[in-house]
Enzyme design. Sequence first.
Site, mmCIF file in Angstrom:
data_model
loop_
_atom_site.group_PDB
_atom_site.id
_atom_site.type_symbol
_atom_site.label_atom_id
_atom_site.label_comp_id
_atom_site.label_asym_id
_atom_site.label_seq_id
_atom_site.Cartn_x
_atom_site.Cartn_y
_atom_site.Cartn_z
ATOM 1 C CG ASP A 163 -11.098 -12.460 -40.351
ATOM 2 O OD1 ASP A 163 -10.420 -12.418 -39.307
ATOM 3 O OD2 ASP A 163 -11.907 -13.366 -40.601
ATOM 4 C CB CYS A 165 -14.863 -7.827 -36.718
ATOM 5 S SG CYS A 165 -15.193 -6.132 -37.270
ATOM 6 C CG ASP A 166 -14.279 -11.156 -39.489
ATOM 7 O OD1 ASP A 166 -13.784 -10.039 -39.565
ATOM 8 O OD2 ASP A 166 -14.923 -11.675 -40.416
ATOM 9 C CE LYS A 167 -13.495 -16.089 -38.219
ATOM 10 N NZ LYS A 167 -13.059 -14.877 -38.813
ATOM 11 C CB CYS A 171 -16.430 -5.179 -44.091
ATOM 12 S SG CYS A 171 -14.712 -4.784 -43.694
ATOM 13 C CD GLU A 226 -12.211 -15.330 -43.467
ATOM 14 O OE1 GLU A 226 -13.181 -15.478 -42.707
ATOM 15 O OE2 GLU A 226 -11.851 -14.219 -43.916
ATOM 16 C CB SER A 269 -13.756 -13.655 -46.680
ATOM 17 O OG SER A 269 -14.498 -12.491 -46.435
#
Length: 563
Positions: A80, A121-123, A193, A452, A478
């Site tokens: 992302d 991460c993320d998705k 992150c 985002e 985000s």
Amino acid sequence: MVLHSDIVKKGVAKAPHRSLFKALGFIDDEFEKPLIGIAVAKSEIVPGHMHLDTIAKAAADGVRMAGGVPVQFPVIGVCDGIAMGHAGMRYSLPTRELIADSIECMVMAHGFDAMLYIPNCDKIVPGMLMAAARLNLPGVFISGGPMLAGRKDGKTLTLTTMFEAVGAVGALKMDEAELYALEEAACPGCGSCSGMFTANSMNCVTEALGMALPGNGTIPAVMAERLRLAKRTGMLVLDILKKDIRPRSILTETAFLNALALDMALGCSTNTALHLPAIAHEAGFKFDKGTSFLELLNKVSAVTPNLCKLAPAGSDAIEDLHAAGGIPAVLQELAKKNGEYPLVNLKAPTVYGVLADAVKGAVNRNTAIIRPIENPYSPTGGLAALWGNLAPDGCVVKQSAVAPSMLKHEGPARIFDSEEAAFDAIMERKIVSGDVVVIRYEGPKGGPGMKEKLAPTAALAGMGLDDKVALITDGRFSGATKGAAIGHVSPEAAEGGPIALLEEGDRIIIDIPGRSISVGISDVELDKRREAWKPHPPKVTTGYLARYAKQVSSAAAGAVFKE
């Protein structure tokens, strides 16, 4: 034990299949053992995934030690941060559905007995959780772990630091040499992150859901402790296969209530409001008696104190949370509040027993990182849902990261029909104190893909405007976003929602404690504008995003595909 994988390896008719397995290096003894699929999102483009091959090797070692045969296959993933602020961000959320679908294809085609999921991460985390719920094969998760925070001149740095620094350069508060020095230090190595952004939010929530061992969300990526956890997770897969423990026996309403309570205590990303209902949808149930997920979110938030101020709400990183006791210590604090509405149910089943097993022996080692429940940052949770004539179906804000002065705000709407136009206006210093930046036609359908908006919110913060300017959008934010950033406005502009009817200068009234958001015009005027409204032409007309736009539902429903 009769194994599901026998459909691809047992009997005369499966001799061709066995010959293909032998092409992979299998020996006859392995045909007698469980076949364990390992869905691993290793890649060389996502810092959180660059090391997942080492996690997968440790997990596979655990599978073999416990008597199984591990078989890895790849899973895609978008970074992302790298996708942020340009057309690539349109692809991030849509990959969640691709991930779930592709795992289903791989598992059903190859006859695995059980699954081990390795996201970070993320998705990728919610996409794999959706697949696990859909397939309902015995399965367990081990993430790649968080990145260590950057350090410079005694200050903690995260990815948020970098995006905000861009705004500082635009405001002439920082020169490019200082920006470069931060760039060199902010992201020191592998891992998701380092703040309580979406990736770490979902990895921590996976613990509360009961689908991963304690430590999954907080053990830093670079620590050997992470490899040991992966090895134990690999061994655990064989145990849950033997006991026939399946995701849908764990992903119950109780599990999601526990996850929401943890979410509120930690101050997680607003993206959890998209992902938790999507996972529940795949698990095959709806929340309490027709209550919408956003209503349930507010119900839990109203009674759950916010115990942590992790970046971006504060300066603490995930490694600090781990050192303080991690998710077990947070759950232990929440468990202290019983009474009429217990915050967590420690009897909830998990892949390793019950949630109480994780909390047993937990210690809050740093009450400055994990506040005691008697002394929270606030008596209510980190997220809040708002409703009003601007968002009839609701919207979401990370209230724990909003300056107290912005919890109530009224100002003129500054209208932008794309993120890029808004970002340019911010960098050209056309946005002033008191404004309400409106970014629309960026929802699941209109974006398409619900980009985002970290770049504009971070630019505002870097310019010192995050406590003076609000931003609302039918897109999303985000987990690194802070400030009065209100997203997921539903219905979205592309569906003719009220956000599409706003005009420059309309007065926007935000009351986060009162859970309301509205525009100061009459219903008659709104109806008049609605009659005159014409849909924007689609931004993308070919490929996966065009198909996605036709299939995706509202953000209020988790942006899942329509039935």
